[in-house]
Design a protein around this motif. Structure first.
Motif, PDB file in Angstrom:
ATOM      1  N   GLU A 161       0.828  -1.203   0.000  1.00 44.84           N
ATOM      2  CA  GLU A 161       0.000   0.000   0.000  1.00 44.84           C
ATOM      3  C   GLU A 161       0.869   1.263   0.000  1.00 44.84           C
ATOM      4  OE1 GLU A 161      -4.009   1.669   2.157  1.00 44.84           O
ATOM      5  OE2 GLU A 161      -2.683   0.352   3.303  1.00 44.84           O
ATOM      6  N   ALA A 162       1.957   1.239   0.736  1.00 42.03           N
ATOM      7  CA  ALA A 162       2.852   2.400   0.778  1.00 42.03           C
ATOM      8  C   ALA A 162       3.423   2.698  -0.603  1.00 42.03           C
ATOM      9  CB  ALA A 162       3.974   2.159   1.785  1.00 42.03           C
ATOM     10  N   LEU A 164       1.910   2.821  -3.267  1.00 40.22           N
ATOM     11  CA  LEU A 164       0.986   3.659  -4.030  1.00 40.22           C
ATOM     12  C   LEU A 164       1.470   5.104  -4.107  1.00 40.22           C
ATOM     13  CD1 LEU A 164      -2.468   2.418  -2.685  1.00 40.22           C
ATOM     14  CD2 LEU A 164      -1.545   2.016  -4.989  1.00 40.22           C
ATOM     15  N   ASP A 165       2.343   5.494  -3.192  1.00 50.44           N
ATOM     16  CA  ASP A 165       2.853   6.865  -3.151  1.00 50.44           C
ATOM     17  C   ASP A 165       4.203   7.009  -3.835  1.00 50.44           C
ATOM     18  OD1 ASP A 165       0.636   7.780  -1.678  1.00 50.44           O
ATOM     19  OD2 ASP A 165       1.557   7.141   0.211  1.00 50.44           O
ATOM     20  N   ASP A 166       4.679   5.936  -4.480  1.00 48.43           N
ATOM     21  CA  ASP A 166       5.971   6.009  -5.171  1.00 48.43           C
ATOM     22  C   ASP A 166       5.891   7.047  -6.292  1.00 48.43           C
ATOM     23  OD1 ASP A 166       8.588   4.078  -5.349  1.00 48.43           O
ATOM     24  OD2 ASP A 166       8.101   4.906  -7.315  1.00 48.43           O
ATOM     25  N   ASP A 167       7.043   7.575  -6.683  1.00 45.26           N
ATOM     26  CA  ASP A 167       7.042   8.597  -7.723  1.00 45.26           C
ATOM     27  C   ASP A 167       7.106   8.028  -9.134  1.00 45.26           C
ATOM     28  OD1 ASP A 167       9.656   7.739  -7.885  1.00 45.26           O
ATOM     29  OD2 ASP A 167      10.564   9.642  -7.257  1.00 45.26           O
ATOM     30  N   ARG A 172       3.458   2.278  -8.751  1.00 45.16           N
ATOM     31  CA  ARG A 172       2.088   2.551  -8.315  1.00 45.16           C
ATOM     32  C   ARG A 172       1.097   1.611  -9.003  1.00 45.16           C
ATOM     33  NH1 ARG A 172       3.850   7.733  -9.524  1.00 45.16           N
ATOM     34  NH2 ARG A 172       2.186   8.194 -11.022  1.00 45.16           N
ATOM     35  N   VAL A 190      -8.698   4.645  -4.955  1.00 42.40           N
ATOM     36  CA  VAL A 190      -7.347   4.618  -5.524  1.00 42.40           C
ATOM     37  C   VAL A 190      -7.422   4.587  -7.055  1.00 42.40           C
ATOM     38  CG1 VAL A 190      -5.241   3.237  -5.778  1.00 42.40           C
ATOM     39  CG2 VAL A 190      -6.285   3.545  -3.519  1.00 42.40           C
ATOM     40  N   GLU A 193      -8.341   7.900  -8.536  1.00 39.97           N
ATOM     41  CA  GLU A 193      -7.193   8.799  -8.506  1.00 39.97           C
ATOM     42  C   GLU A 193      -6.205   8.452  -9.608  1.00 39.97           C
ATOM     43  OE1 GLU A 193      -3.549  10.136  -5.478  1.00 39.97           O
ATOM     44  OE2 GLU A 193      -5.125   8.779  -4.788  1.00 39.97           O
ATOM     45  N   GLN A 194      -5.912   7.160  -9.762  1.00 30.65           N
ATOM     46  CA  GLN A 194      -4.949   6.758 -10.785  1.00 30.65           C
ATOM     47  C   GLN A 194      -5.490   6.977 -12.195  1.00 30.65           C
ATOM     48  OE1 GLN A 194      -3.350   2.820 -10.108  1.00 30.65           O
ATOM     49  NE2 GLN A 194      -2.116   3.520  -8.378  1.00 30.65           N
TER      50      GLN A 194
END
Length: 277
Positions: A161-162, A164-167, A172, A190, A193-194
């Motif tokens: 889940e963390a 999901l915030d990758d750059d 993601r 999610v 948003e994506q």
């Protein structure tokens, strides 16, 4: 030809709908729509480097010989050994070598080592994979999400889940695919948003996964994507098919796998670090 209304386990694929591929026809249009923010390196790899994923040269080698190649070979030998060791028994010496390879100076060696750790499994392998979620190379991080999904997606759900915030879009995307496997419709926020991300690959996969969501918000967003003439055709066609899919059937059939997908966009082969999930 697959029924376009049938849920699939992968993204839009020219093998399934060739007439909807940007490069279809004698005078194709839409090639400018292909996103190339994927570290494309056409022409840079040598023939020997392109053969690094061929394990035939080490098919008869012992685990000890593969370990020696991984520890002391050149970058091609190390890449091949990193992959090949994933087929060995998860003995301590094998795990030691593959875990050490996650710190190799070659990006591909590190990614292949992570892939092999997923095959070897176990707590030691998983712990090493978790460490690679901070790797400087995004494709190593993307492979780490794949590996944790394969080892135990529920046990390592927080780490996934963390991600999901990758750059990077691939990290993601892989995180969303993994989470969808057990969260299903609950992942809708999610996915919405994506579906508005800068990356067409994220928008394409978000649209694909929303085929498994029976919710007016998903239908509305998919319709927007399908009708948006500014969207690449691959995103629009994926959204259009997702609108027509049966959400329950999609969820039952969905494995999230792209491991069977051999067709790649320019520059996307295993050596160019397109992770499987």
């Amino acid at each position: 030809m697959r029924d376009p209304d049938e849920a699939t386990d992968g993204p839009t694929d020219p093998r399934v709908h060739p007439e909807q591929s940007p490069g279809f026809g004698e005078d194709p249009e839409g090639l400018e729509d292909i996103e190339v923010s994927r570290d494309v390196t056409i022409g840079e790899a040598t023939p020997r480097e392109l053969q690094a994923t061929d394990l035939a040269p080490v098919a008869d080698a012992s685990a000890a010989e593969k370990i020696d190649d991984l520890l002391s070979g050149d970058h091609v030998e190390r890449r091949r050994a990193a992959l090949a060791l994933g087929e060995e028994r998860p003995e301590e010496a094998v795990l030691d070598a593959v875990i050490a390879a996650t710190n190799d100076g070659d990006d591909d060696v590190r990614q292949f080592a992570v892939e092999s750790l997923a095959s070897l499994g176990g707590e030691r392998a998983a712990a090493a994979v978790v460490e690679t979620l901070g790797d400087e190379d995004p494709w190593v991080r993307a492979e780490a999400v794949v590996a944790l999904d394969n080892i135990d997606r529920l046990e390592y759900e927080d780490h996934i889940e963390a991600a999901l915030d990758d750059d990077h879009h691939a990290v993601r995307r892989n995180a969303a695919i993994s989470l969808f496997k057990h969260r299903g419709e609950d992942l809708l926020p999610v996915l919405l948003e994506q579906s508005r991300a800068d990356s067409e690959r994220l928008r394409e996969w978000a649209a694909h996964l929303m085929a498994g969501v029976e919710d007016g918000r998903a239908t509305e967003r998919l319709t927007e994507l399908a009708d948006d003439e500014d969207e690449p055709q691959v995103v629009r066609s994926t959204a259009a098919r997702a609108v027509e899919a049966d959400p329950g059937k999609f969820r039952r059939q969905f494995t999230g796998g792209i491991e069977g997908e051999s067709t790649a966009l320019p520059g996307e082969d295993r050596l160019n670090r397109r992770p499987d999930l």
